[in-house]
Design a protein around this motif. Structure first.
Motif, PDB file in Angstrom:
ATOM      1  N   GLN A  28       0.832  -1.203   0.000  1.00 54.45           N
ATOM      2  CA  GLN A  28       0.000   0.000   0.000  1.00 54.45           C
ATOM      3  C   GLN A  28       0.869   1.257   0.000  1.00 54.45           C
ATOM      4  N   ALA A  29       1.949   1.227   0.777  1.00 56.72           N
ATOM      5  CA  ALA A  29       2.854   2.370   0.827  1.00 56.72           C
ATOM      6  C   ALA A  29       3.498   2.607  -0.537  1.00 56.72           C
ATOM      7  N   ARG A  30       3.932   1.535  -1.187  1.00 57.93           N
ATOM      8  CA  ARG A  30       4.543   1.651  -2.515  1.00 57.93           C
ATOM      9  C   ARG A  30       3.550   2.248  -3.506  1.00 57.93           C
ATOM     10  N   SER A  31       2.306   1.807  -3.455  1.00 60.41           N
ATOM     11  CA  SER A  31       1.289   2.317  -4.367  1.00 60.41           C
ATOM     12  C   SER A  31       1.056   3.812  -4.165  1.00 60.41           C
ATOM     13  N   LEU A  33       3.201   6.024  -2.873  1.00 69.06           N
ATOM     14  CA  LEU A  33       4.391   6.745  -3.332  1.00 69.06           C
ATOM     15  C   LEU A  33       4.433   6.808  -4.859  1.00 69.06           C
ATOM     16  N   ASN A  34       4.051   5.727  -5.517  1.00 67.20           N
ATOM     17  CA  ASN A  34       4.022   5.720  -6.979  1.00 67.20           C
ATOM     18  C   ASN A  34       3.025   6.739  -7.518  1.00 67.20           C
ATOM     19  N   ARG A  35       1.906   6.882  -6.838  1.00 64.70           N
ATOM     20  CA  ARG A  35       0.862   7.783  -7.317  1.00 64.70           C
ATOM     21  C   ARG A  35       1.322   9.231  -7.313  1.00 64.70           C
ATOM     22  N   PHE A  36       1.986   9.653  -6.248  1.00 67.21           N
ATOM     23  CA  PHE A  36       2.329  11.071  -6.113  1.00 67.21           C
ATOM     24  C   PHE A  36       3.786  11.379  -6.443  1.00 67.21           C
ATOM     25  N   TYR A  37       4.650  10.376  -6.425  1.00 68.58           N
ATOM     26  CA  TYR A  37       6.068  10.644  -6.648  1.00 68.58           C
ATOM     27  C   TYR A  37       6.610   9.822  -7.821  1.00 68.58           C
ATOM     28  N   ALA A  41      11.033   1.315  -5.099  1.00 69.77           N
ATOM     29  CA  ALA A  41      11.174   0.068  -4.342  1.00 69.77           C
ATOM     30  C   ALA A  41      11.271   0.418  -2.866  1.00 69.77           C
ATOM     31  N   VAL A  42      10.481  -0.249  -2.046  1.00 69.37           N
ATOM     32  CA  VAL A  42      10.418   0.035  -0.613  1.00 69.37           C
ATOM     33  C   VAL A  42      11.001  -1.156   0.137  1.00 69.37           C
ATOM     34  N   GLY A  43      11.955  -0.887   1.027  1.00 70.31           N
ATOM     35  CA  GLY A  43      12.578  -1.960   1.784  1.00 70.31           C
ATOM     36  C   GLY A  43      12.799  -1.585   3.235  1.00 70.31           C
ATOM     37  N   ILE A  44      13.154  -2.579   4.028  1.00 66.57           N
ATOM     38  CA  ILE A  44      13.432  -2.388   5.456  1.00 66.57           C
ATOM     39  C   ILE A  44      14.871  -2.825   5.713  1.00 66.57           C
ATOM     40  N   PRO A  45      15.688  -1.990   6.385  1.00 61.85           N
ATOM     41  CA  PRO A  45      17.074  -2.372   6.671  1.00 61.85           C
ATOM     42  C   PRO A  45      17.128  -3.655   7.503  1.00 61.85           C
ATOM     43  N   GLU A  46      18.195  -4.395   7.323  1.00 61.58           N
ATOM     44  CA  GLU A  46      18.375  -5.637   8.072  1.00 61.58           C
ATOM     45  C   GLU A  46      18.373  -5.349   9.573  1.00 61.58           C
ATOM     46  N   LEU A  76      14.314   3.545   0.434  1.00 60.17           N
ATOM     47  CA  LEU A  76      13.568   3.826  -0.785  1.00 60.17           C
ATOM     48  C   LEU A  76      14.560   3.906  -1.953  1.00 60.17           C
ATOM     49  N   THR A  77      14.225   3.251  -3.056  1.00 61.99           N
ATOM     50  CA  THR A  77      15.089   3.263  -4.231  1.00 61.99           C
ATOM     51  C   THR A  77      14.266   3.595  -5.470  1.00 61.99           C
ATOM     52  N   VAL A  78      14.723   4.608  -6.205  1.00 63.90           N
ATOM     53  CA  VAL A  78      14.091   4.991  -7.473  1.00 63.90           C
ATOM     54  C   VAL A  78      15.098   4.720  -8.584  1.00 63.90           C
TER      55      VAL A  78
END
Length: 334
Positions: A28-31, A33-37, A41-46, A76-78
């Protein structure tokens, strides 16, 4: 008349796009971010636990301003950014990598990205940032309008921005003002005339705040525009004072740079172009108040119709011009 460089922005009937969002779901967060920005790719650090992203976003045509809140550490990676972007932490820190530059951003230092390269960011948990996206064409057209000639992009903005002092600090306050208006359903940002002026102020303010290869031309001495071109602008103001003119719009009508327009107005008309526009709008507001029914019309509605965003400043300018407060003019009309 010189070339007119088109400017992107909300059409008169367009209203801001607003989002209030909070989720603990990565998809949901990725969606959102895609809509407005951007596609991101959304990830969580180890080693990090949990996930949570909050977004409060306003989109004014090619300008997007959002407060992003990170409940947990996040990556976050674009793959390739296609706009100009400023990430300005308000709480906590973020580390960014873009175009060979690594920036540690915090509340006093913003990270700046340009089009054509990937962006990689790592955000602290319990942190927040103001994320400002400006579409490439919009910023480059804004610059062309200010200069009165075409520009070759992309604009070479620096990778970091000190927002603790000077013009950049002033610009950051302007962005915060826009973000704060998200909390007010009756905000003037829903008035197209005001929204367009705020959008243009953010774009031109960024160009004036940061060094780039056109900055000296923007801020250096300028020759005054000729009387005929200045009269053309004055006529446009008289014909349509309700239009959401910016100073760059008026410079495009004259076929010259913003600074030449300003110098021409001071030399030939004794005031700045936006001051001239304000006086014309004050006159139209005065005429509207004199003819209106005080039981049906308010001073605020008249002020907003003619492009005055701040009611107190409108009342002060009105009294200075006409010797009475606007409410008295409206009362006498009844």
């Amino acid at each position: 008349m010189g070339d007119v460089y088109p400017r992107s922005g909300p059409a008169p009937s367009e209203v801001p796009d607003i989002l209030h969002f909070s989720s603990v779901d990565i998809d949901q967060a990725r969606s959102a971010l895609n809509r407005f920005y951007y596609p991101v790719a959304v990830g969580i650090p180890e080693g990090a636990d949990g996930f949570g992203l909050g977004m409060e976003v306003i989109q004014l045509g090619p300008l997007t301003v959002g407060q992003l809140s990170y409940a947990s550490p996040m990556i976050l990676t674009v793959a390739e950014i296609d706009a100009y972007h400023v990430s300005m932490p308000t709480t906590g820190r973020m580390q960014t990598r873009h175009a060979g530059h690594v920036v540690l951003a915090d509340p006093s230092t913003a990270a700046v990205f340009g089009p054509g390269n990937p962006v990689y960011t790592v955000h602290d948990g319990n942190s927040a940032e103001l994320a400002i996206k400006i579409e490439r064409d919009a910023l480059e057209q804004e610059l062309a309008g200010m200069l009165g000639r075409p520009v070759e992009g992309p604009i070479d903005l620096p990778p970091a921005m000190d927002v603790s002092t000077g013009p950049s600090h002033s610009w950051s306050r302007l962005v915060r003002l826009l973000r704060d208006e998200l909390e007010h359903p009756e905000s003037l940002i829903y008035q197209p005339l005001i929204a367009e002026q705020l959008r243009s102020s953010v774009l031109s303010g960024l160009l004036m705040s940061l060094p780039h290869r056109y900055h000296e031309e923007l801020t250096g001495p300028a020759t005054a525009g000729p009387p005929r071109a200045i009269r053309r602008v004055a006529d446009a103001i008289h014909d349509e004072p309700e239009r959401p003119f910016t100073v760059a719009d008026l410079a495009a009508i004259a076929g010259m740079s913003v600074r030449s327009l300003q110098e021409g107005f001071r030399r030939h008309l004794g005031c700045a172009p936006m001051a001239y526009l304000q006086q014309e709008r004050l006159m139209r507001a005065h005429e509207t108040l004199r003819r209106s029914d005080p039981l049906r019309v308010t001073v605020a509605a008249v002020a907003h119709r003619w492009g005055f965003a701040h009611l107190g400043r409108f009342a002060s300018a009105y009294r200075s011009r006409f010797g009475v407060p606007p409410s008295e003019t409206l009362r006498s009309a009844g």
